[in-house]
Scaffold this active site. Structure first.
Site, mmCIF file in Angstrom:
data_model
loop_
_atom_site.group_PDB
_atom_site.id
_atom_site.type_symbol
_atom_site.label_atom_id
_atom_site.label_comp_id
_atom_site.label_asym_id
_atom_site.label_seq_id
_atom_site.Cartn_x
_atom_site.Cartn_y
_atom_site.Cartn_z
ATOM 1 N N TYR A 113 -10.339 -0.618 17.905
ATOM 2 C CA TYR A 113 -10.633 -1.698 16.959
ATOM 3 C C TYR A 113 -12.143 -1.845 16.746
ATOM 4 O O TYR A 113 -12.927 -1.740 17.698
ATOM 5 C CB TYR A 113 -10.039 -2.981 17.543
ATOM 6 C CG TYR A 113 -10.195 -4.197 16.685
ATOM 7 C CD1 TYR A 113 -9.535 -4.309 15.472
ATOM 8 C CD2 TYR A 113 -11.007 -5.253 17.092
ATOM 9 C CE1 TYR A 113 -9.676 -5.434 14.689
ATOM 10 C CE2 TYR A 113 -11.149 -6.394 16.314
ATOM 11 C CZ TYR A 113 -10.490 -6.470 15.113
ATOM 12 O OH TYR A 113 -10.636 -7.584 14.339
ATOM 13 N N LYS A 210 -1.699 -10.505 16.157
ATOM 14 C CA LYS A 210 -0.927 -9.504 15.418
ATOM 15 C C LYS A 210 0.577 -9.661 15.693
ATOM 16 O O LYS A 210 1.144 -10.656 15.305
ATOM 17 C CB LYS A 210 -1.463 -8.106 15.755
ATOM 18 C CG LYS A 210 -2.999 -8.023 15.807
ATOM 19 C CD LYS A 210 -3.669 -8.224 14.457
ATOM 20 C CE LYS A 210 -5.166 -8.457 14.554
ATOM 21 N NZ LYS A 210 -5.930 -7.468 15.310
HETATM 22 C C1 LIG Z 1 -7.224 -7.415 15.944
HETATM 23 C C2 LIG Z 1 -7.390 -6.547 17.100
HETATM 24 C C3 LIG Z 1 -8.215 -6.899 18.180
HETATM 25 C C4 LIG Z 1 -9.046 -8.163 18.173
HETATM 26 O O1 LIG Z 1 -8.241 -9.285 18.198
HETATM 27 P P1 LIG Z 1 -8.688 -10.734 17.586
HETATM 28 O O2 LIG Z 1 -7.491 -11.578 17.884
HETATM 29 O O3 LIG Z 1 -8.979 -10.549 16.137
HETATM 30 O O4 LIG Z 1 -9.876 -11.155 18.357
HETATM 31 C C5 LIG Z 1 -8.267 -6.042 19.264
HETATM 32 N N1 LIG Z 1 -7.570 -4.894 19.293
HETATM 33 C C6 LIG Z 1 -6.778 -4.517 18.271
HETATM 34 C C7 LIG Z 1 -6.029 -3.230 18.364
HETATM 35 C C8 LIG Z 1 -6.661 -5.317 17.142
HETATM 36 O O5 LIG Z 1 -5.882 -4.927 16.131
#
Ligand SMILES: *Cc1c(COP(=O)(O)O)cnc(C)c1O
Length: 393
Positions: A113, A210
């Site tokens: 990410y 997510k």
């Molecule tokens: C979105 C995401 C993050 C970061 O998460 P947030 O909730 O936006 O802080 C970390 N790893 C992956 C794979 C992501 O998709």
């Protein structure tokens, strides 16, 4: 009081960690309260000194809604202990600060990410922590890249945006032989599809924003693992003030009760969409671990229950024509993020990998015509029809 501790994944989605309050609420209520009272100083000290579990102060995580959420997630991910954070990045920060102190070194494998790269590249060096980034194709160099001060290996699988798959069990063995921790970001797969702890990972991190949240209406993060590895992170969460808010925990609890049905449907839809794309004459390449000719398919089959709801593909078109295709989609919304009930589309060069020099994008296999989609819960036929009409334009 959890009613059901065992059972299959779906049963635990519904019942694990849930509590009834004195009013008989059918599952965990929302306690927004910042503090909790005691009948006596002795009773307070029992909680402060850890003799009894209980509620005390919300920033410490000692809040009934948070504890209920953490118990459910530990059960779903197959860990002993969970810590809930205000975001996925907060969970990562606390984990790195705990296990990579000043003067230490981190290994990061494959695409991760963008926020993670930012943290490792721009923030942690100020705290005296260095990171070596290896591409997936450079996996064999892990041992030679490991230094005396290396503390952990961090990776995602499947990765963003190329859906590269890493063999967690094999890498856990490598990490054990190097005496470093394996930390897996399991955000893309979700615990329904993949359980890294059962494959030998030391800690699992999620952006709960997510799939765990699943409705694009909350921001959160979690760290899950064995008690002795998670507990040291607790002090960082507390002192840095990173705890998840109780109302977010309440919303996340509600989301988790439907995690299995959501992700199962997303798995099925995504496979059908990926098969459609892989046969389409205007698509150069489709990246989806569920396709039998995809390079990571065999490992994915071994370590995943389903192949997830994320797909990326290259359109046989210029950057401008790819943008026109994306803009012509009607069911898919143009947005970053993933894992929600609504299908989303992004071009990595405009969002997650924006600003990366062309040379670095090429090295990472991120072309101008690469498109990433997150499959939601719409009818599969509507998603395919939408892609078809936009590809024809
Ligand atoms: C979105 C995401 C993050 C970061 O998460 P947030 O909730 O936006 O802080 C970390 N790893 C992956 C794979 C992501 O998709």
């Amino acid at each position: 009081m959890p009613k059901i501790e065992q059972g299959g994944f779906s049963t635990r989605c519904v019942h694990a960690g849930e509590m009834m309050d004195a009013q008989g609420a059918i599952h965990t209520p929302l306690y927004n309260h910042s503090t909790f009272g005691f009948p006596s100083t002795a009773a307070l000290l029992d909680v402060v000194e850890g003799r009894k579990s209980g509620n005390l102060y919300t920033r410490y995580g000692l809040n009934p809604t948070l504890r209920s959420l953490e118990e459910k997630l530990a059960s779903l991910e197959g860990g002993e202990r969970t810590l809930a954070f205000s975001s996925g990045m907060a969970a990562e920060t606390a984990t790195f600060m705990t296990y990579a102190p000043a003067g230490s070194h981190i290994l990061c494998l494959g695409d991760v990410y963008g926020g993670t790269i930012e943290l490792l590249e721009k923030i942690l060096p100020d705290a005296g922590v260095e990171t070596t980034f290896l591409l997936g194709s450079e996996q064999e160099q892990l041992k030679s890249a490991c230094r005396e001060n290396t503390r952990l290996l961090f990776l995602e699988t499947p990765t963003n945006p190329n859906m590269e798959v890493f063999d967690i069990a094999k890498l856990a063995q490598v990490c054990r032989s190097l005496n470093i921790l394996l930390v897996v970001d399991n955000t893309f797969a979700s615990p329904y599809n993949q359980l890294p702890l059962s494959l030998g990972a030391d800690l699992v991190i999620h952006s709960a924003t997510k799939y765990l949240g699943g409705h694009s209406d909350l921001t959160g993060g979690v760290v899950i693992g064995p008690k002795d590895k998670v507990e040291p992170i607790w002090l960082r969460r507390k002192a840095l003030g990173q705890v998840m808010a109780p109302d977010v925990a309440f919303l996340l609890l509600r989301s988790l009760r439907t995690l299995a049905v959501r992700v199962e449907k997303q798995n099925q839809s995504a496979l059908a969409v990926a098969q459609f794309l892989s046969r389409h004459p205007r698509i150069r390449k489709t990246n989806y671990p569920g396709l039998s000719d995809f390079p990571g398919h065999e490992i994915a089959k071994k370590q995943m229950r389903g192949f997830g709801g994320m797909i990326s593909f290259e359109v046989k078109a210029s950057k401008e024509a790819t943008i026109a295709f994306v803009d012509a989609l009607k069911v898919f919304s143009i947005a970053p993020s993933l894992g929600g009930v609504e299908s989303l589309v992004t071009m990595p060069i405009t969002t997650t990998h924006y600003g990366l020099p062309a040379e670095e994008r090429n090295r990472r296999g991120i072309s101008d015509s690469l498109v990433r989609i997150s499959i939601g819960l719409e009818d599969t036929g509507d998603l395919i029809a939408d892609l078809e009409q936009a590809l024809e334009k």
